[in-house]
Design a protein around this motif. Structure first.
Motif, PDB file in Angstrom:
ATOM      1  N   GLN A  94       0.846  -1.189   0.000  1.00 27.93           N
ATOM      2  CA  GLN A  94       0.000   0.000   0.000  1.00 27.93           C
ATOM      3  C   GLN A  94       0.879   1.235   0.000  1.00 27.93           C
ATOM      4  O   GLN A  94       1.917   1.281   0.680  1.00 27.93           O
ATOM      5  N   ASP A  95       0.460   2.239  -0.762  1.00 26.47           N
ATOM      6  CA  ASP A  95       1.161   3.531  -0.829  1.00 26.47           C
ATOM      7  C   ASP A  95       2.642   3.383  -1.172  1.00 26.47           C
ATOM      8  O   ASP A  95       3.499   4.099  -0.644  1.00 26.47           O
ATOM      9  N   TYR A 109      -3.419  -1.556   7.443  1.00 24.76           N
ATOM     10  CA  TYR A 109      -3.593  -0.890   6.161  1.00 24.76           C
ATOM     11  C   TYR A 109      -4.970  -0.258   6.126  1.00 24.76           C
ATOM     12  O   TYR A 109      -5.860  -0.610   6.898  1.00 24.76           O
ATOM     13  N   ARG A 113      -8.025   3.174   0.777  1.00 24.24           N
ATOM     14  CA  ARG A 113      -7.014   3.434  -0.250  1.00 24.24           C
ATOM     15  C   ARG A 113      -6.602   2.122  -0.912  1.00 24.24           C
ATOM     16  O   ARG A 113      -6.725   1.043  -0.315  1.00 24.24           O
ATOM     17  N   TYR A 115      -4.794  -1.155  -2.181  1.00 23.47           N
ATOM     18  CA  TYR A 115      -3.780  -2.043  -1.613  1.00 23.47           C
ATOM     19  C   TYR A 115      -3.849  -3.386  -2.315  1.00 23.47           C
ATOM     20  O   TYR A 115      -4.792  -3.698  -3.061  1.00 23.47           O
ATOM     21  N   ASP A 140      -3.217  10.621   9.383  1.00 21.52           N
ATOM     22  CA  ASP A 140      -1.960  10.790   8.658  1.00 21.52           C
ATOM     23  C   ASP A 140      -0.827  10.026   9.324  1.00 21.52           C
ATOM     24  O   ASP A 140       0.115   9.566   8.655  1.00 21.52           O
ATOM     25  N   ALA A 143      -1.149   6.442   8.248  1.00 19.84           N
ATOM     26  CA  ALA A 143      -0.768   6.322   6.842  1.00 19.84           C
ATOM     27  C   ALA A 143       0.732   6.126   6.678  1.00 19.84           C
ATOM     28  O   ALA A 143       1.185   5.443   5.754  1.00 19.84           O
ATOM     29  N   GLU A 144       1.517   6.692   7.586  1.00 19.85           N
ATOM     30  CA  GLU A 144       2.971   6.527   7.520  1.00 19.85           C
ATOM     31  C   GLU A 144       3.399   5.088   7.744  1.00 19.85           C
ATOM     32  O   GLU A 144       4.485   4.674   7.335  1.00 19.85           O
TER      33      GLU A 144
END
Length: 330
Positions: A94-95, A109, A113, A115, A140, A143-144
């Motif tokens: 992811q990301d 996760y 978004r 994945y 946020d 998300a890291e």
């Protein structure tokens, strides 16, 4: 936990479609990618623990599931997912971050978004789903850490991994009231483990609400007590020192649970003693008490009688008699 699909129960021609339907309708919406010629073998189970969804997946067939932008536009539940590798090595992406989880590792996760979660060989997974607002962490910040492995070596993760494993394996044994409480424990411990992992990635600690810090500290204290129940000198001063807090603050933590530190230790010791006595064996009653931090046999007997209505020796005999196999009439 209901078994949603067991491929061995289905005709071979129906297995792929049935598996796809279960994955997309229950764990999705997701895009399932699998070789149409691959022999599909596996099982999926799903249940709820309060607000937390709990799934178990076992498969030996390589395949992957994808959360695509088009699926997100179609249906976008505001959830996080956590996947724990019980066996095998699933891969998660992811990301732009990609990891291969090892046994006993988990990762978080974001279901909102894109994945990919895939398996190249046999895996056993536990998958947890919960609303994002149940995790007391900034979006946020989470998300890291998406798709990065969290191991069970130290800190809150050392609590989270065995807890998640037990919840996944024992889910069907919990009563509704216990399940509701456990759902809060699960989300709190996961949040604490994620926060600690983020602290490793960041130069500054993640800001957490005070009430959340208090709950996770209480979980750590209870785990510390569990590990040291056999030590007769376990007391509030020892516990407070190990957690770098005052004895007064330790007592305040337990006041929020309508109990005291001493009462909690005593309750857990007696419960362990009761379990040992029910299991039978040749160990003496006094040895059972000493094993769990109650070396004074007279004191142990008084406490046990007060809690369970009879002395420990009588309790053992009564339990043994009630479980003797019936003898056939001749």
């Amino acid at each position: 936990m209901a078994v949603l699909i067991r491929t061995s129960d289905l005709p071979r021609a129906r297995r792929h479609d049935a598996w796809r339907s279960v994955v997309c309708d229950t764990l999705g919406p997701l895009d399932l990618r699998i070789d149409a010629e691959a022999p599909l073998r596996g099982e999926i189970g799903f249940g709820r623990l309060g607000a937390v969804g709990v799934g178990r997946i076992h498969t030996s067939t390589p395949h992957s599931v994808h959360r695509t932008p088009s699926l997100i536009r179609r249906d976008n539940p505001d959830h996080y997912r956590v996947v724990l590798a019980l066996d095998g090595s699933p891969r998660l992406e992811q990301d732009g971050r990609r990891t291969v989880l090892q046994r006993g590792e988990f990762a978080i996760y974001d279901f909102t978004r894109p994945y990919e979660l895939g398996y190249d060989s046999e895996v056993r997974l536990a998958v947890f789903s919960f609303p994002r607002d149940r995790l007391a962490l900034p979006i946020d910040a989470v998300a890291e850490l998406a798709a990065l492995p969290i191991g069970a070596e130290t800190g809150a993760a050392a609590l989270a991994v065995p807890l998640l494993r037990r919840v996944a394996l024992d889910h069907e044994t919990y009563r509704d009231a216990s399940a509701a409480r456990l759902s809060t424990v699960v989300t709190d411990v996961v949040a604490a483990a994620v926060a600690e992992r983020l602290d490793q990635e960041r130069a500054r600690p993640v800001e957490l609400p005070d009430d959340f810090r208090q709950r996770t500290l209480l979980l750590r204290v209870r785990a510390f007590i569990e590990q040291r129940l056999g030590e007769s000198d376990l007391d509030p001063a020892v516990i407070a020192a190990a957690h770098h807090i005052s004895v007064r603050y330790l007592h305040r933590l337990f006041e929020s649970e309508d109990t005291t530190v001493a009462a909690w230790i005593r309750q857990r010791r007696l419960e362990r003693c009761r379990a040992d006595l029910m299991a039978g064996g040749t160990q003496s009653v006094s040895a059972v008490g000493a094993r769990w931090g109650l070396p004074d046999s007279a004191h142990f007997s008084r406490l046990f009688r007060r809690a369970y209505g009879m002395p420990p020796a009588e309790f053992r005999r009564a339990h043994a008699m009630s479980h003797e196999p019936a003898t056939a009439l001749r």
